[in-house]
Design a protein around this motif. Sequence first.
Motif, PDB file in Angstrom:
ATOM      1  N   VAL A 252       2.127  46.019  71.470  1.00  0.00           N
ATOM      2  CA  VAL A 252       2.473  45.604  72.824  1.00  0.00           C
ATOM      3  C   VAL A 252       3.922  45.137  72.820  1.00  0.00           C
ATOM      4  O   VAL A 252       4.391  44.535  71.848  1.00  0.00           O
ATOM      5  N   ILE A 253       4.651  45.459  73.889  1.00  0.00           N
ATOM      6  CA  ILE A 253       6.027  45.020  74.047  1.00  0.00           C
ATOM      7  C   ILE A 253       6.166  44.431  75.443  1.00  0.00           C
ATOM      8  O   ILE A 253       5.684  45.006  76.419  1.00  0.00           O
ATOM      9  N   GLY A 254       6.780  43.251  75.522  1.00  0.00           N
ATOM     10  CA  GLY A 254       6.910  42.596  76.817  1.00  0.00           C
ATOM     11  C   GLY A 254       8.239  41.896  76.956  1.00  0.00           C
ATOM     12  O   GLY A 254       8.809  41.405  75.975  1.00  0.00           O
ATOM     13  N   SER A 255       8.736  41.847  78.208  1.00  0.00           N
ATOM     14  CA  SER A 255       9.993  41.174  78.517  1.00  0.00           C
ATOM     15  C   SER A 255       9.738  40.039  79.495  1.00  0.00           C
ATOM     16  O   SER A 255       8.956  40.194  80.435  1.00  0.00           O
ATOM     17  N   SER A 256      10.431  38.896  79.291  1.00  0.00           N
ATOM     18  CA  SER A 256      10.379  37.757  80.197  1.00  0.00           C
ATOM     19  C   SER A 256       8.929  37.275  80.328  1.00  0.00           C
ATOM     20  O   SER A 256       8.312  36.919  79.324  1.00  0.00           O
ATOM     21  N   LEU A 261       3.098  37.023  77.858  1.00  0.00           N
ATOM     22  CA  LEU A 261       1.820  37.748  77.867  1.00  0.00           C
ATOM     23  C   LEU A 261       1.601  38.501  76.554  1.00  0.00           C
ATOM     24  O   LEU A 261       0.498  38.497  76.003  1.00  0.00           O
ATOM     25  N   ALA A 262       2.653  39.150  76.052  1.00  0.00           N
ATOM     26  CA  ALA A 262       2.538  39.860  74.771  1.00  0.00           C
ATOM     27  C   ALA A 262       2.188  38.891  73.645  1.00  0.00           C
ATOM     28  O   ALA A 262       1.436  39.240  72.724  1.00  0.00           O
ATOM     29  N   LEU A 263       2.724  37.662  73.718  1.00  0.00           N
ATOM     30  CA  LEU A 263       2.416  36.662  72.700  1.00  0.00           C
ATOM     31  C   LEU A 263       0.965  36.191  72.832  1.00  0.00           C
ATOM     32  O   LEU A 263       0.264  36.013  71.825  1.00  0.00           O
ATOM     33  N   SER A 264       0.495  36.003  74.064  1.00  0.00           N
ATOM     34  CA  SER A 264      -0.909  35.623  74.271  1.00  0.00           C
ATOM     35  C   SER A 264      -1.852  36.733  73.822  1.00  0.00           C
ATOM     36  O   SER A 264      -2.903  36.473  73.217  1.00  0.00           O
ATOM     37  N   VAL A 276       5.985  42.712  70.385  1.00  0.00           N
ATOM     38  CA  VAL A 276       7.417  42.500  70.561  1.00  0.00           C
ATOM     39  C   VAL A 276       7.614  41.624  71.793  1.00  0.00           C
ATOM     40  O   VAL A 276       7.216  42.005  72.900  1.00  0.00           O
ATOM     41  N   CYS A 277       8.214  40.451  71.595  1.00  0.00           N
ATOM     42  CA  CYS A 277       8.393  39.478  72.670  1.00  0.00           C
ATOM     43  C   CYS A 277       9.884  39.323  72.944  1.00  0.00           C
ATOM     44  O   CYS A 277      10.610  38.730  72.137  1.00  0.00           O
ATOM     45  N   ILE A 278      10.340  39.846  74.077  1.00  0.00           N
ATOM     46  CA  ILE A 278      11.763  39.872  74.418  1.00  0.00           C
ATOM     47  C   ILE A 278      12.044  38.823  75.490  1.00  0.00           C
ATOM     48  O   ILE A 278      11.485  38.885  76.589  1.00  0.00           O
ATOM     49  N   SER A 279      12.884  37.855  75.150  1.00  0.00           N
ATOM     50  CA  SER A 279      13.307  36.822  76.118  1.00  0.00           C
ATOM     51  C   SER A 279      12.106  36.107  76.717  1.00  0.00           C
ATOM     52  O   SER A 279      12.017  35.909  77.936  1.00  0.00           O
ATOM     53  N   LEU A 341       7.508  40.164  66.683  1.00  0.00           N
ATOM     54  CA  LEU A 341       8.961  40.277  66.665  1.00  0.00           C
ATOM     55  C   LEU A 341       9.510  39.565  67.897  1.00  0.00           C
ATOM     56  O   LEU A 341       9.227  39.953  69.029  1.00  0.00           O
ATOM     57  N   PHE A 342      10.271  38.504  67.678  1.00  0.00           N
ATOM     58  CA  PHE A 342      10.929  37.791  68.763  1.00  0.00           C
ATOM     59  C   PHE A 342      12.347  38.348  68.921  1.00  0.00           C
ATOM     60  O   PHE A 342      13.095  38.445  67.941  1.00  0.00           O
ATOM     61  N   VAL A 343      12.733  38.677  70.149  1.00  0.00           N
ATOM     62  CA  VAL A 343      14.076  39.169  70.451  1.00  0.00           C
ATOM     63  C   VAL A 343      14.666  38.246  71.523  1.00  0.00           C
ATOM     64  O   VAL A 343      14.100  38.138  72.617  1.00  0.00           O
ATOM     65  N   VAL A 344      15.776  37.581  71.197  1.00  0.00           N
ATOM     66  CA  VAL A 344      16.330  36.607  72.141  1.00  0.00           C
ATOM     67  C   VAL A 344      17.842  36.731  72.235  1.00  0.00           C
ATOM     68  O   VAL A 344      18.523  37.077  71.273  1.00  0.00           O
ATOM     69  N   GLY A 345      18.353  36.441  73.418  1.00  0.00           N
ATOM     70  CA  GLY A 345      19.784  36.319  73.635  1.00  0.00           C
ATOM     71  C   GLY A 345      20.156  34.848  73.673  1.00  0.00           C
ATOM     72  O   GLY A 345      19.499  34.057  74.349  1.00  0.00           O
ATOM     73  N   GLU A 346      21.210  34.488  72.963  1.00  0.00           N
ATOM     74  CA  GLU A 346      21.584  33.081  72.883  1.00  0.00           C
ATOM     75  C   GLU A 346      22.277  32.584  74.143  1.00  0.00           C
ATOM     76  O   GLU A 346      22.527  31.382  74.281  1.00  0.00           O
ATOM     77  N   ASP A 347      22.585  33.502  75.084  1.00  0.00           N
ATOM     78  CA  ASP A 347      23.175  33.094  76.353  1.00  0.00           C
ATOM     79  C   ASP A 347      22.198  33.357  77.501  1.00  0.00           C
ATOM     80  O   ASP A 347      22.615  33.585  78.637  1.00  0.00           O
ATOM     81  N   ASP A 348      20.912  33.315  77.204  1.00  0.00           N
ATOM     82  CA  ASP A 348      19.873  33.493  78.216  1.00  0.00           C
ATOM     83  C   ASP A 348      19.946  32.340  79.215  1.00  0.00           C
ATOM     84  O   ASP A 348      19.803  31.176  78.845  1.00  0.00           O
TER      85      ASP A 348
END
Length: 433
Positions: A252-256, A261-264, A276-279, A341-348
Amino acid sequence: MSLRALGRLVRGRPGPWQRGTATLTVSPQSSLADESVCIRAEGLRPHQEVTLRAQVHGGRLFDSSALLRADGRGSLHAGRSPSLGGDYLGVQPMGLLWTLSPASMEPPHCMLRPGTDLTGQPMRVDLSLHPGHTRGSVVPGQVLAKQVIERWFSKPGVRWIRLREGKIRGSLFLPPGDGPFPGVIDLFGEEGGLTEFRACLLASRGFAALALPYFGFEDLPMTLTDIHLEYFEDAIDYLQKHPKVKGPGIGVIGSSKGADLALSIVTFIPKVVASVCISGCNANTLSDLYYKDVHLPGLTHNIDKIKVLDSGILDLSETLDDPNKNQKSIIPVEKAEGRILFVVGEDDKIWNSKLFAEEAIKRLNAHGKSNYELLRYPGAGHHIEPPSSPHCSALYDQFLGYPVLSGGEPIKHCFAQQDSWQKIQQFLQLHLH
């Protein structure tokens, strides 16, 4: 001045430009939207200054420009020739595509997305080369050369299936060939509706990808209400049973909002082996979540903490409730057996996704778990998407009625998209095989 001296002066000046002597080439001219392209110009005068422009005509017009100078042979190469102005500076091979933004006559703060016919029509980018350095909103004059780039979201043979299976709604994209293929569910955020382009690109890269809306589409709830994970479990079961999908584990891949939800999902549903958990957030957000006897209340935004910038853009970065003060909303990620997999932007600027990922990792470590990876990108904002998506620092919010700051610097953000997209595919291929 003598006639001889006048002749020397005239001969020393460049003569009038002859249309058709310059050429503009792109390699490859037709490509998948996540691939890099090489842009070159030949046949210019030595050290001639030119403006290179890109335009995308869709529902709205997006454009970008770079101010370049030819080398001593009258050539320039976007991968080696620095931009001296325009929408980016320095050497950026994909800078022209990365900095596409709404044209001056268009409403600002909207994101460039492909049309609905992903398998039949490419996104067309029109390139044009003009003499001199055209700055600001000045319309360029003479065209020295033109070229067209086709950016496809689907490779030949990708199959698109509109899904209405029980309560499940969405679009299933299958790669060409007999398969079976690793199965992935694709989730987006609180904007709702059906977003297909990432799933289509995943299918072009060998995944059976299901773009799964969970509100705001067809007969699903029109607004984000209570979420029941059984809906997502039904979609997982559907993929597991599909003859073209390689099991038993699903990704599963999810954004925001789709990321929490992907983490749950990976926490509570063991059939998911890679997430994959993006932002995202380490807690459930915006609406209550239910699964069997589990209930996680949703964190909400405190509207009193909204900042209004001088530009009229809203800054929501400090409005989300603190998960540590709302412990019941925190996702018990230590229960997850799958890889994360956590994907994050440091200027979010939507919320502090970097801190939330670190909090989730701290919880995993405290329980002796090491089933995670973290990709963090300085200068990247909230909307980390495939490389086909130009940077959008603020996005109009249809519910608030104002643009909302999402953060990021254009080049750093787009580098994060390019780098993370490759690593996301590697992560999914590794753990779904």
